[in-house]
Motif scaffolding. Structure first.
Motif, mmCIF file in Angstrom:
data_model
loop_
_atom_site.group_PDB
_atom_site.id
_atom_site.type_symbol
_atom_site.label_atom_id
_atom_site.label_comp_id
_atom_site.label_asym_id
_atom_site.label_seq_id
_atom_site.Cartn_x
_atom_site.Cartn_y
_atom_site.Cartn_z
ATOM 1 N N PHE A 144 0.797 -1.241 0.000
ATOM 2 C CA PHE A 144 0.000 0.000 0.000
ATOM 3 C C PHE A 144 0.820 1.276 0.000
ATOM 4 C CE2 PHE A 144 0.131 -1.709 4.378
ATOM 5 C CZ PHE A 144 0.724 -0.673 5.077
ATOM 6 N N ASP A 145 1.997 1.304 0.603
ATOM 7 C CA ASP A 145 2.725 2.565 0.758
ATOM 8 C C ASP A 145 3.730 2.791 -0.371
ATOM 9 O OD1 ASP A 145 2.941 4.925 2.198
ATOM 10 O OD2 ASP A 145 4.692 4.224 3.316
ATOM 11 N N ILE A 150 -0.389 2.860 -5.322
ATOM 12 C CA ILE A 150 -1.520 3.753 -5.038
ATOM 13 C C ILE A 150 -2.160 4.233 -6.345
ATOM 14 C CG2 ILE A 150 -2.168 5.993 -4.066
ATOM 15 C CD1 ILE A 150 0.043 5.525 -1.944
ATOM 16 N N GLY A 177 -4.189 1.665 3.739
ATOM 17 C CA GLY A 177 -4.597 2.937 3.148
ATOM 18 C C GLY A 177 -4.309 3.118 1.680
ATOM 19 N N GLY A 178 -3.752 2.123 1.014
ATOM 20 C CA GLY A 178 -3.415 2.288 -0.399
ATOM 21 C C GLY A 178 -4.625 2.475 -1.292
ATOM 22 N N SER A 181 -6.376 5.897 -0.569
ATOM 23 C CA SER A 181 -5.502 7.005 -0.984
ATOM 24 C C SER A 181 -5.627 7.266 -2.476
ATOM 25 C CB SER A 181 -4.045 6.698 -0.631
ATOM 26 O OG SER A 181 -3.855 6.674 0.759
ATOM 27 N N HIS A 237 3.039 7.542 3.016
ATOM 28 C CA HIS A 237 2.323 8.156 1.893
ATOM 29 C C HIS A 237 0.818 8.114 2.133
ATOM 30 C CE1 HIS A 237 5.902 8.571 -0.543
ATOM 31 N NE2 HIS A 237 6.176 7.276 -0.437
ATOM 32 N N THR A 238 0.323 6.960 2.560
ATOM 33 C CA THR A 238 -1.128 6.812 2.712
ATOM 34 C C THR A 238 -1.660 7.676 3.852
ATOM 35 O OG1 THR A 238 -0.836 4.833 4.108
ATOM 36 C CG2 THR A 238 -1.113 4.496 1.738
ATOM 37 N N CYS A 242 -4.501 10.406 3.131
ATOM 38 C CA CYS A 242 -5.773 10.312 3.848
ATOM 39 C C CYS A 242 -6.065 11.594 4.624
ATOM 40 C CB CYS A 242 -5.762 9.111 4.793
ATOM 41 S SG CYS A 242 -6.004 7.523 3.956
#
Length: 399
Positions: A144-145, A150, A177-178, A181, A237-238, A242
Motif C-alpha cells: 500500500f505505501d 496507489i 490505506g493504499g 488514498s 504516503h497513505t 488520507c
C-alpha cells in the motif's frame, strides 16, 4: 509525487490486464439512499489488489525484473503480485502471515509465487520480506505505501466518476490505506464535491487513530475477521493522502461485518470477504451521513475461506435476528417441552435443536434447563417469543 497523470497512465497500462468492474445497484442495503456496489471481488484474482501490483511491476527496470520481486500480504496483494510477476516470467517470493486463509495461500501458489509463511500477522510478514529484499536483492512490492501501487488502485476512482457522474459519496475499506488514498486522490482532484468515507474494523483502527492524533500510530495488536485490513500501522504516503483527501473515517464491528457479508450473499448473490464487506456494513448501519445520496460501496475483495464463511454466516444470522439461542428455566414435569414448542410454533419460528438438562448445581432439585436453537424472521419476532413465554410463566435465563 502522486499525480493524476500517473493514475491515467496506470489506467492505460492496466486496460488489457484487469476487469473494469460494473456498478451494481443494491436498493435493499440502505433504503434511505441510492446504493451502488463496485464489485472488485469479481476482479481478476478476486480483489482490487491486482491493479496496484500489476502497475508497479510494469514500471520495473529490466535489471529489477531479472532479480525478482518480494512482497508481503494478508493474501490479496500476494495473488496480485504473483499473477503480475508470473505473466512476465519474473520470480516472486511472497511472505504471508501463517494465519492467512488457506484459500489465499493456495491461490498465491497457483498464480506462480513461492510462499514464505511467517508466524504472526501482516506486520511480521512485512519484516521478513524486507529481510529477504536486503539479503537477496529482490525488489520489494509494497502492498500500500508505494506511489505506483496507489496509482494503480486510484484507477477505481476514475472508473467511478465515469460510471456514475452524479456520484455524491464513496465508501472505501481501509487497511494500510493504499486503496482509499488512490481513490480519494483521483476523485477529489476531478470532483472535489464528492465525499470520500473510509471504513476500518473496530479491532484494527490504525488509520483512524493516526488521523485522530495527527501522527502515525502503531497498534499493539489487531483482531478482526476482516484479515485483509488487519494492519497495525498505516504507511507514510497513505497517512498523508488520507489526511488531505478523506472526509471521514468510521469503524464497524465484526458482527456488523458478518451481517453485511450475509446481506451481500442473500440480496446480491455476491461473496465478499470481511475486508470487502466493511463499506457495505458502514452503509447498512448508518455509520456515515448518506441519506438521499448516490453512494458507491467498494466491495474490495471476495477471497474468504469457506470454513470462515460458514462461521461468519452464523454470526450474521444472529446479528440480523435470523437465528436465536434461548435458555429457559423450567420445573421438571411432563408437558413442559410441548407447551414451550407450541408457543414458538404459533408465533412462526422453527426450532432446529433442543437440549434438555436436568442436573445442575444452579437449579432447584426439581428444576431443569431447556436450551433451544431457533430459526427466526427478525429481532421483532424474537421479542414476541420472549414476551409470550414470559406471559406463560416461563423464565428465560439466557438469550
Amino acid at each position: 509525487m502522486l499525480t493524476l497523470d500517473k493514475i491515467y497512465q496506470a489506467s492505460f497500462a492496466l486496460r488489457t490486464v484487469i476487469r473494469r468492474t460494473d456498478l451494481i445497484k443494491a436498493p435493499n442495503i440502505n433504503p434511505e439512499c441510492n446504493i451502488y456496489l463496485k464489485p472488485e471481488n469479481l476482479q481478476t484474482t478476486g480483489s482490487f489488489k491486482v491493479r496496484g501490483a500489476c502497475f508497479k511491476i510494469s514500471q520495473l527496470t529490466e535489471e529489477e525484473k531479472a532479480k525478482g520481486v518480494v512482497a508481503c500480504s494478508a493474501g490479496n496483494h500476494a495473488q496480485g503480485v504473483a499473477l503480475a510477476a508470473s505473466s512476465q516470467d519474473i520470480r516472486s517470493i511472497i511472505c504471508l502471515p501463517d494465519n492467512a486463509p488457506i484459500s489465499k495461500i493456495e491461490a498465491t501458489k497457483r498464480y506462480g509465487a513461492e510462499v514464505c509463511l511467517v508466524e504472526g500477522v501482516y506486520d511480521d510478514a512485512y519484516k521478513k520480506a524486507l529481510e529477504l529484499r536486503d539479503e537477496e536483492g529482490y525488489t520489494f512490492i509494497h502492498p500500500f505505501d508505494d506511489e505506483d501501487v496507489i496509482a494503480g488502485q486510484g484507477t477505481i476512482g476514475l472508473e467511478l466518476l465515469e460510471q456514475l457522474p452524479e456520484l455524491d459519496a464513496v465508501i472505501v475499506p481501509i487497511g494500510g490505506g493504499g486503496l482509499i488514498s488512490g481513490v480519494a486522490y483521483a476523485i477529489k482532484k476531478l470532483a472535489p464535491h464528492v465525499k470520500v468515507y473510509g471504513v476500518q474494523a473496530n479491532g484494527a483502527p490504525s488509520m483512524a487513530e493516526s488521523i485522530g492524533r495527527g501522527r502515525i500510530q502503531r497498534l499493539e495488536t489487531v483482531r478482526t475477521i476482516a484479515d485483509g485490513i488487519a494492519v497495525k500501522e498505516p504507511g507514510l504516503h497513505t497517512f498523508d493522502l488520507c489526511q488531505k483527501y478523506v472526509d471521514e473515517i468510521v469503524s464497524v464491528t465484526d458482527d456488523e461485518i458478518s451481517t453485511a457479508i450475509l446481506a451481500l450473499i442473500e440480496q446480491q448473490k455476491l461473496i465478499a470477504e470481511g475486508a470487502g464487506a466493511v463499506a457495505v456494513a458502514a452503509a447498512m448501519f448508518n455509520k456515515v451521513s448518506i441519506k438521499g445520496k448516490n453512494v458507491v460501496c467498494l466491495v474490495s475483495g471476495g477471497n474468504i475461506d469457506v470454513n470462515i464463511l460458514s462461521r461468519v454466516i452464523g454470526r450474521g444470522l444472529q446479528k440480523s435476528g435470523r437465528s436465536c439461542s434461548m435458555t429457559i428455566e423450567l420445573v421438571d414435569k411432563p408437558g413442559q417441552l410441548q407447551q414451550v414448542s407450541q408457543i414458538i410454533a404459533e408465533l412462526g419460528a422453527n426450532v432446529v435443536s433442543v437440549y434438555h438438562e436436568r442436573v445442575s448445581h444452579t437449579t432447584d432439585i426439581n428444576g431443569c434447563y431447556l436450551r433451544l436453537e431457533m430459526e427466526t424472521r427478525d429481532q421483532r419476532q424474537i421479542n414476541e417469543i420472549r414476551q409470550a413465554l414470559a406471559i406463560a410463566g416461563y423464565k428465560i435465563v439466557a438469550i
